[in-house]
Design a protein around this motif. Structure first.
Motif, short mmCIF file in Angstrom:
data_model
loop_
_atom_site.label_atom_id
_atom_site.label_comp_id
_atom_site.label_asym_id
_atom_site.label_seq_id
_atom_site.Cartn_x
_atom_site.Cartn_y
_atom_site.Cartn_z
N ILE A 62 -72.16 -28.51 32.26
CA ILE A 62 -73.58 -28.82 32.39
C ILE A 62 -73.80 -30.28 32.01
O ILE A 62 -73.42 -30.71 30.92
CB ILE A 62 -74.44 -27.89 31.51
N GLN A 63 -74.37 -31.03 32.93
CA GLN A 63 -74.57 -32.46 32.72
C GLN A 63 -75.62 -32.73 31.65
O GLN A 63 -76.58 -31.98 31.53
CB GLN A 63 -74.99 -33.13 34.03
N PRO A 64 -75.45 -33.80 30.88
CA PRO A 64 -76.45 -34.13 29.87
C PRO A 64 -77.75 -34.58 30.51
O PRO A 64 -77.76 -35.12 31.61
CB PRO A 64 -75.80 -35.27 29.08
N GLY A 65 -78.81 -34.33 29.83
CA GLY A 65 -80.13 -34.75 30.31
C GLY A 65 -81.17 -33.75 29.88
O GLY A 65 -80.90 -32.55 29.81
N GLY A 66 -82.35 -34.24 29.57
CA GLY A 66 -83.41 -33.35 29.12
C GLY A 66 -83.01 -32.66 27.83
O GLY A 66 -82.69 -33.30 26.84
N ALA A 67 -83.00 -31.34 27.85
CA ALA A 67 -82.70 -30.56 26.65
C ALA A 67 -81.20 -30.49 26.35
O ALA A 67 -80.80 -30.15 25.24
CB ALA A 67 -83.24 -29.15 26.82
N PHE A 68 -80.35 -30.81 27.31
CA PHE A 68 -78.90 -30.72 27.14
C PHE A 68 -78.35 -32.06 26.68
O PHE A 68 -78.67 -33.10 27.24
CB PHE A 68 -78.23 -30.31 28.46
N THR A 69 -77.53 -32.03 25.64
CA THR A 69 -76.97 -33.28 25.12
C THR A 69 -75.46 -33.22 25.04
O THR A 69 -74.87 -32.14 24.92
CB THR A 69 -77.53 -33.59 23.71
N HIS A 70 -74.84 -34.38 25.14
CA HIS A 70 -73.41 -34.57 24.93
C HIS A 70 -73.27 -35.76 24.00
O HIS A 70 -73.95 -36.77 24.19
CB HIS A 70 -72.68 -34.93 26.22
N THR A 71 -72.38 -35.68 23.04
CA THR A 71 -72.06 -36.86 22.26
C THR A 71 -71.06 -37.69 23.07
O THR A 71 -70.41 -37.17 23.98
CB THR A 71 -71.43 -36.48 20.90
N PRO A 72 -70.91 -38.97 22.75
CA PRO A 72 -69.91 -39.77 23.46
C PRO A 72 -68.52 -39.18 23.27
O PRO A 72 -68.18 -38.70 22.20
CB PRO A 72 -70.01 -41.15 22.78
N ALA A 73 -67.72 -39.22 24.32
CA ALA A 73 -66.35 -38.71 24.23
C ALA A 73 -65.49 -39.67 23.43
O ALA A 73 -65.68 -40.88 23.49
CB ALA A 73 -65.76 -38.51 25.63
N MET A 74 -64.57 -39.09 22.68
CA MET A 74 -63.60 -39.88 21.92
C MET A 74 -62.19 -39.50 22.35
O MET A 74 -61.98 -38.41 22.88
CB MET A 74 -63.75 -39.60 20.42
N ALA A 75 -61.25 -40.40 22.12
CA ALA A 75 -59.83 -40.12 22.32
C ALA A 75 -59.14 -40.52 21.02
O ALA A 75 -59.37 -41.61 20.50
CB ALA A 75 -59.29 -40.93 23.49
N THR A 76 -58.30 -39.64 20.50
CA THR A 76 -57.74 -39.89 19.17
C THR A 76 -56.45 -39.10 18.95
O THR A 76 -56.14 -38.19 19.71
CB THR A 76 -58.79 -39.51 18.09
N GLY A 77 -55.75 -39.44 17.93
CA GLY A 77 -54.66 -38.60 17.46
C GLY A 77 -55.27 -37.47 16.64
O GLY A 77 -56.48 -37.28 16.64
N PHE A 78 -54.45 -36.72 15.94
CA PHE A 78 -54.98 -35.67 15.07
C PHE A 78 -55.47 -36.29 13.77
O PHE A 78 -54.69 -36.58 12.87
CB PHE A 78 -53.93 -34.60 14.78
N VAL A 79 -56.76 -36.51 13.70
CA VAL A 79 -57.39 -37.09 12.51
C VAL A 79 -58.71 -36.35 12.27
O VAL A 79 -59.27 -35.77 13.20
CB VAL A 79 -57.67 -38.60 12.68
N PRO A 80 -59.22 -36.38 11.05
CA PRO A 80 -60.54 -35.78 10.81
C PRO A 80 -61.58 -36.46 11.69
O PRO A 80 -61.51 -37.67 11.93
CB PRO A 80 -60.79 -36.06 9.33
N TRP A 81 -62.54 -35.71 12.16
CA TRP A 81 -63.51 -36.22 13.11
C TRP A 81 -64.88 -35.65 12.78
O TRP A 81 -65.01 -34.48 12.47
CB TRP A 81 -63.07 -35.80 14.51
N GLU A 82 -65.89 -36.49 12.80
CA GLU A 82 -67.26 -36.06 12.54
C GLU A 82 -68.17 -36.64 13.61
O GLU A 82 -67.94 -37.74 14.11
CB GLU A 82 -67.75 -36.56 11.18
N GLU A 83 -69.21 -35.91 13.93
CA GLU A 83 -70.21 -36.38 14.89
C GLU A 83 -71.55 -35.82 14.49
O GLU A 83 -71.65 -34.68 14.07
CB GLU A 83 -69.84 -35.90 16.30
N GLU A 84 -72.59 -36.62 14.60
CA GLU A 84 -73.94 -36.16 14.29
C GLU A 84 -74.58 -35.61 15.55
O GLU A 84 -74.52 -36.22 16.62
CB GLU A 84 -74.78 -37.32 13.76
N VAL A 85 -75.17 -34.43 15.43
CA VAL A 85 -75.82 -33.77 16.56
C VAL A 85 -77.24 -33.38 16.13
O VAL A 85 -77.43 -32.83 15.06
CB VAL A 85 -75.04 -32.51 16.99
#
Length: 115
Positions: A62-85
């Motif tokens: 489902i594409q982001p827009g209106g009520a639907f949100t996506h955080t920016p995509a990240m690319a990483t190794g295995f590390v702790p990850w946090e995102e605000e939603v």
């Protein structure tokens, strides 16, 4: 001129750990051959808005827009990850973690009530 794409072959745990500890390229250029976790982000989906999409369940398609949100995509190794939603629609909402590791793509979700 023929194009050959390098394929990463991981045959043991030591190789997998080494591959997953290295840095990744920008998320737009990341793929299973150059980054362990080549896509990770959060999607939100209010249940009340789902019928407007023509879908019967929430998912990363489902594409982001209106009520639907996506955080920016990240690319990483295995590390702790946090995102605000931010959930801005009252009622039942789904929060999905969307991740691609190698050839595996998965999304896990949790249903939450917003008051």
């Amino acid at each position: 001129k023929q194009w050959y794409q390098r394929r990463v072959r991981v045959s043991n745990v030591t190789e997998a750990r080494k591959f997953c500890k290295k840095s990744c390229v920008h998320p737009d250029e990341a793929n299973k051959d150059n980054c362990c976790v080549h896509h990770i982000n959060i999607h939100t989906c209010p249940l009340s808005a789902l019928p407007l999409t023509g879908h019967t369940m929430c998912g990363p398609w489902i594409q982001p827009g209106g009520a639907f949100t996506h955080t920016p995509a990240m690319a990483t190794g295995f590390v702790p990850w946090e995102e605000e939603v931010v959930l801005n629609v009252e009622g039942c909402n789904y929060i999905l973690a969307h991740i691609r590791i190698g050839s595996i793509e998965m999304s896990v979700g949790h249903r939450i009530q917003v008051y």
